[in-house]
Design a protein around this motif. Structure first.
Motif, PDB file in Angstrom:
ATOM      1  N   ASP A 135       0.823  -1.205   0.000  1.00 51.42           N
ATOM      2  CA  ASP A 135       0.000   0.000   0.000  1.00 51.42           C
ATOM      3  C   ASP A 135       0.867   1.269   0.000  1.00 51.42           C
ATOM      4  OD1 ASP A 135      -1.840   1.949   0.414  1.00 51.42           O
ATOM      5  OD2 ASP A 135      -2.435   1.277   2.418  1.00 51.42           O
ATOM      6  N   GLY A 137       0.066   4.176   0.586  1.00 48.90           N
ATOM      7  CA  GLY A 137      -0.252   5.030   1.726  1.00 48.90           C
ATOM      8  C   GLY A 137       0.654   4.761   2.913  1.00 48.90           C
ATOM      9  N   VAL A 138       1.008   3.481   3.103  1.00 49.08           N
ATOM     10  CA  VAL A 138       1.884   3.124   4.208  1.00 49.08           C
ATOM     11  C   VAL A 138       3.263   3.759   4.000  1.00 49.08           C
ATOM     12  CG1 VAL A 138       3.110   1.199   5.268  1.00 49.08           C
ATOM     13  CG2 VAL A 138       0.682   0.989   4.754  1.00 49.08           C
ATOM     14  N   GLU A 140       3.866   6.433   2.237  1.00 48.01           N
ATOM     15  CA  GLU A 140       3.729   7.876   2.436  1.00 48.01           C
ATOM     16  C   GLU A 140       3.745   8.194   3.932  1.00 48.01           C
ATOM     17  OE1 GLU A 140       0.017   9.847   1.501  1.00 48.01           O
ATOM     18  OE2 GLU A 140       1.144  11.518   0.635  1.00 48.01           O
ATOM     19  N   ALA A 141       3.071   7.353   4.718  1.00 47.56           N
ATOM     20  CA  ALA A 141       3.068   7.560   6.168  1.00 47.56           C
ATOM     21  C   ALA A 141       4.495   7.502   6.713  1.00 47.56           C
ATOM     22  CB  ALA A 141       2.187   6.519   6.848  1.00 47.56           C
ATOM     23  N   CYS A 142       5.296   6.565   6.221  1.00 45.52           N
ATOM     24  CA  CYS A 142       6.690   6.451   6.673  1.00 45.52           C
ATOM     25  C   CYS A 142       7.460   7.733   6.347  1.00 45.52           C
ATOM     26  CB  CYS A 142       7.391   5.274   6.000  1.00 45.52           C
ATOM     27  SG  CYS A 142       6.788   3.694   6.568  1.00 45.52           S
ATOM     28  N   MET A 145       6.562  10.448   8.586  1.00 48.21           N
ATOM     29  CA  MET A 145       7.087  10.327   9.953  1.00 48.21           C
ATOM     30  C   MET A 145       8.585  10.612   9.992  1.00 48.21           C
ATOM     31  SD  MET A 145       5.033   7.168  11.674  1.00 48.21           S
ATOM     32  CE  MET A 145       4.951   6.030  10.324  1.00 48.21           C
ATOM     33  N   GLN A 151      15.122   2.713   6.933  1.00 49.39           N
ATOM     34  CA  GLN A 151      14.098   2.393   7.937  1.00 49.39           C
ATOM     35  C   GLN A 151      12.797   1.956   7.261  1.00 49.39           C
ATOM     36  OE1 GLN A 151      14.209   6.185   9.910  1.00 49.39           O
ATOM     37  NE2 GLN A 151      15.487   5.440  11.587  1.00 49.39           N
ATOM     38  N   PHE A 154      13.296  -1.679   5.857  1.00 50.43           N
ATOM     39  CA  PHE A 154      13.396  -2.770   6.831  1.00 50.43           C
ATOM     40  C   PHE A 154      12.237  -2.822   7.819  1.00 50.43           C
ATOM     41  CE2 PHE A 154      17.829  -2.563   5.443  1.00 50.43           C
ATOM     42  CZ  PHE A 154      18.023  -3.905   5.167  1.00 50.43           C
ATOM     43  N   TRP A 155      11.662  -1.675   8.122  1.00 52.87           N
ATOM     44  CA  TRP A 155      10.616  -1.656   9.156  1.00 52.87           C
ATOM     45  C   TRP A 155       9.210  -1.650   8.585  1.00 52.87           C
ATOM     46  CZ3 TRP A 155      12.984   2.737  12.676  1.00 52.87           C
ATOM     47  CH2 TRP A 155      14.211   2.268  13.186  1.00 52.87           C
ATOM     48  N   ALA A 156       9.081  -1.310   7.318  1.00 56.34           N
ATOM     49  CA  ALA A 156       7.721  -1.238   6.768  1.00 56.34           C
ATOM     50  C   ALA A 156       7.564  -2.074   5.499  1.00 56.34           C
ATOM     51  CB  ALA A 156       7.344   0.212   6.485  1.00 56.34           C
ATOM     52  N   PRO A 159       8.455  -6.031   6.016  1.00 57.03           N
ATOM     53  CA  PRO A 159       7.440  -6.662   6.874  1.00 57.03           C
ATOM     54  C   PRO A 159       6.053  -6.684   6.224  1.00 57.03           C
ATOM     55  CG  PRO A 159       8.762  -5.143   8.171  1.00 57.03           C
ATOM     56  CD  PRO A 159       9.180  -4.971   6.739  1.00 57.03           C
ATOM     57  N   GLU A 160       5.672  -5.608   5.530  1.00 54.63           N
ATOM     58  CA  GLU A 160       4.349  -5.580   4.909  1.00 54.63           C
ATOM     59  C   GLU A 160       4.239  -6.603   3.779  1.00 54.63           C
ATOM     60  OE1 GLU A 160       1.329  -3.225   5.607  1.00 54.63           O
ATOM     61  OE2 GLU A 160       2.511  -3.979   7.265  1.00 54.63           O
ATOM     62  N   HIS A 235      -1.776 -11.078   8.478  1.00 59.63           N
ATOM     63  CA  HIS A 235      -2.611 -10.385   9.477  1.00 59.63           C
ATOM     64  C   HIS A 235      -3.679  -9.523   8.843  1.00 59.63           C
ATOM     65  CE1 HIS A 235      -0.090 -11.769  12.643  1.00 59.63           C
ATOM     66  NE2 HIS A 235       0.970 -11.290  12.042  1.00 59.63           N
ATOM     67  N   ARG A 236      -3.934  -9.719   7.576  1.00 59.95           N
ATOM     68  CA  ARG A 236      -4.920  -8.877   6.874  1.00 59.95           C
ATOM     69  C   ARG A 236      -6.306  -9.095   7.437  1.00 59.95           C
ATOM     70  NH1 ARG A 236      -3.964  -4.773   3.444  1.00 59.95           N
ATOM     71  NH2 ARG A 236      -1.740  -4.765   3.197  1.00 59.95           N
TER      72      ARG A 236
END
Lengths: 236, 336
Positions: A135, A137-138, A140-142, A145, A151, A154-156, A159-160, A235-236
């Motif tokens: 996504d 959007g995810v 963009e959120a990163c 932030m 980051q 590796f963090w988004a 994992p996504e 986890h969806r």
């Protein structure tokens, strides 16, 4: 009916190749397993680079965007070239490189470099496509932030895409089992080697059937295990 | 707090250039809730994203607390973004991470707290948005309202000075929308946080905004205090948006039938509670009919807006009526 069972049992008992088949199976597992490991270690970063330099992720700064565009073109070209060479030809072409790398072009060791070189570009493309599915959007959120690219990756991003990556690893593992059998043609070892030496060169059909049966079971098992992992981690 | 000066934004597309924003000037004061409203495609999203530089202006400057941030890049830009929280229409949470891991994300990014302090801060913000009981769950198992609460918690984790809301309630049902808006107001009051929100519905604006700007085709066509924009809407887009939400009375006197004067009265604050009209009517011995009326609340200010029609025989007392309205701080317009 009883006669038939009896006959089958006798055939199994008379079959002298069990120990060779055992070694062959083990060799196939080692070849596929090790080449899968290296394929992921190479393909994951290459796929990530393709994603990060691809369309939609170009920097607003023209200089940076140009570097991205050229990186994408070059990496993408190499990946395409490697994917367009048929595996059997790649095996032969790579013999000198394989010798230089692992000292021999034969056996389990000799099969791993060509397997990795054939599978890594394939896996890299799978990774690129999977990351595109994440996504936007995810991401963009990163960015919002204040996360760095590292980051975010590796963090988004990873994992996504993780359950998708597991599915891609499963697909690649199965392809590698198939490819590793093919490497038997040039003396690669494992079940493919057995099938070629006994089944093809000496017309020993039972050995061929058993080898194929084991490959079928192996592929089924890998797919089953992969699907289970994906289901547990989603986890969806 | 936030100052946007003469900003243009042009997108280069395959078919040519598209100018999304024209000469935008905007000032957002510390601690206020500033609403930006417009139809889809008006440029709201671009405008909001200028504030944390997710979009770069083509021309003009952007200041945050008197720092010119227009050309920030690299580490200073990332530091700025950690000071500006943002929540999204579709929440944009990580599905692969639990609620608390999602909220911890910006803290890990900022790297200025130890692990235990991070955990403490996560618990604190989850408490603030009232969702502590969901901390161990994955966003996939939460409702839309709960997900937005997680989004708010994540945006607040680094104690930002500004919170940007990008259509934050547009994907929620009306009841959940109200509860999220109440939460935003509570945060605004408790933390003194400046909030800038964009929306396409007047209902959101009227519930939370102190000041409002109306955006149309990339230009600000109207802006000011909520009550002024609502009750004296000048631009047609504003009026259309208002009448769509059924908030303010229609400006035209179409409902009036007679030949007498038609007056539109607007009043706000305490006047709304007093029985003003009946008193004036009694004192002047005057009769009039109410053609249209709307009474309600804009954020915390009660307001009323009425359209009155006078019959012909009341004409001689018309001046007295106007004087009485003036002395009671009622704004009026003679429509006919």
């Amino acid at each position: 009916m009883l006669d038939l069972l009896h006959g089958a049992w006798a055939a199994v008992m008379d079959f002298d190749y069990w120990s060779e088949i055992g070694t062959g199976t083990l060799d196939t597992l080692i070849m596929s397993g090790l080449s899968l490991l290296f394929t992921v270690l190479i393909g994951l970063p290459v796929g990530t680079v393709l994603f990060l330099t691809g369309w939609g992720h170009r920097s607003p700064r023209p200089g940076v965007a140009a570097v991205q565009a050229w990186t994408y073109r070059i990496v993408s070209f190499v990946v395409n070239v490697l994917r367009s060479v048929p595996f059997l030809i790649l095996l032969i072409l790579l013999i000198p490189a394989t010798r230089w790398l692992v000292g021999t072009s034969l056996g389990v060791q000799g099969a791993i470099p060509p397997l990795v070189i054939a599978a890594a570009p394939f896996f890299a493309r799978l990774v690129e496509n999977l990351l595109r599915e994440v996504d936007g959007g995810v991401l963009e959120a990163c960015r919002a932030m204040g996360a760095t690219t590292r980051q975010t990756v590796f963090w988004a991003l990873i994992p996504e895409a993780f359950s998708g990556l597991l599915a891609a690893i499963t697909v690649t593992a199965i392809a590698l089992v198939g490819y590793s059998a093919m490497s038997g043609v040039i003396g690669g070892g494992g079940l493919g080697d057995l099938a070629v030496r006994y089944g093809y060169q000496r017309f020993n059909t039972p050995v061929m059937i058993v080898t194929v049966a084991i490959l079928v079971v192996l592929v089924q098992f890998i797919q089953w295990a992969g699907d289970r992992c994906v289901a547990r981690l989603s986890h969806r | 707090m936030i100052r946007i000066q003469q900003v243009d934004k042009t997108y280069r597309t395959r078919t040519g250039e598209f100018q999304a924003l024209h000469g935008i000037d905007l000032d957002v004061s510390k601690g206020e809730v500033f609403g930006i409203i417009g139809r889809s495609g008006a440029g709201k999203s671009s405008l909001l994203r200028l504030i944390n530089l997710l979009e770069r202006p083509t021309a003009g400057r952007i200041f945050i607390e008197d720092d010119d941030v227009t050309h920030l890049d690299g580490e200073p830009l990332r530091r700025l973004r950690q000071r500006v929280g943002i929540i999204f229409q579709h929440f944009n949470l990580l599905h692969s991470r639990t609620v608390e891991e999602n909220v911890r994300f910006p803290l890990r990014v900022a790297r200025n707290l130890s692990k235990t302090d991070q955990a403490r801060r996560v618990a604190e913000v989850l408490e603030l948005v009232n969702i502590s009981d969901q901390a161990k769950k994955y966003p996939g198992s939460l409702s839309g309202g709960q997900r937005q609460r997680v989004g708010i918690a994540r945006a607040l984790a680094n104690r930002p000075q500004v919170l940007l809301c990008d259509e934050a309630t547009s994907a929620l049902d009306p009841e959940t929308t109200q509860s999220i808006l109440r939460l935003l107001l509570e945060i605004n009051a408790r933390l003194g946080l400046t909030i800038v929100l964009i929306t396409h519905t007047m209902d959101v604006i009227r519930t939370v905004a102190d000041r409002v700007a109306v955006l149309d085709h990339g230009r600000i066509v109207e802006s000011g205090k909520l009550i002024d924009v609502f009750l004296n809407a000048r631009h047609e887009v504003t009026r259309a948006l208002l009448s769509e939400s059924g908030i303010a009375a229609d400006r035209s006197a179409s409902a009036a039938r007679g030949a007498g004067h038609v007056l539109r009265l607007t009043y706000q604050g305490e006047t709304v509670q007093s029985p003003l009209l009946t008193r004036i009517s009694r004192e002047l011995g005057m009769d009039f009919s109410i053609v249209e009326a709307s009474v309600g609340k804009l954020k915390d200010t009660p307001y009323g807006q009425l359209t009155l029609e006078l019959s012909r025989q009341e004409e001689p007392r018309f001046r007295q009526l106007l004087a009485a309205l003036e002395s009671n701080a009622v704004r009026y317009e003679v429509l006919q």
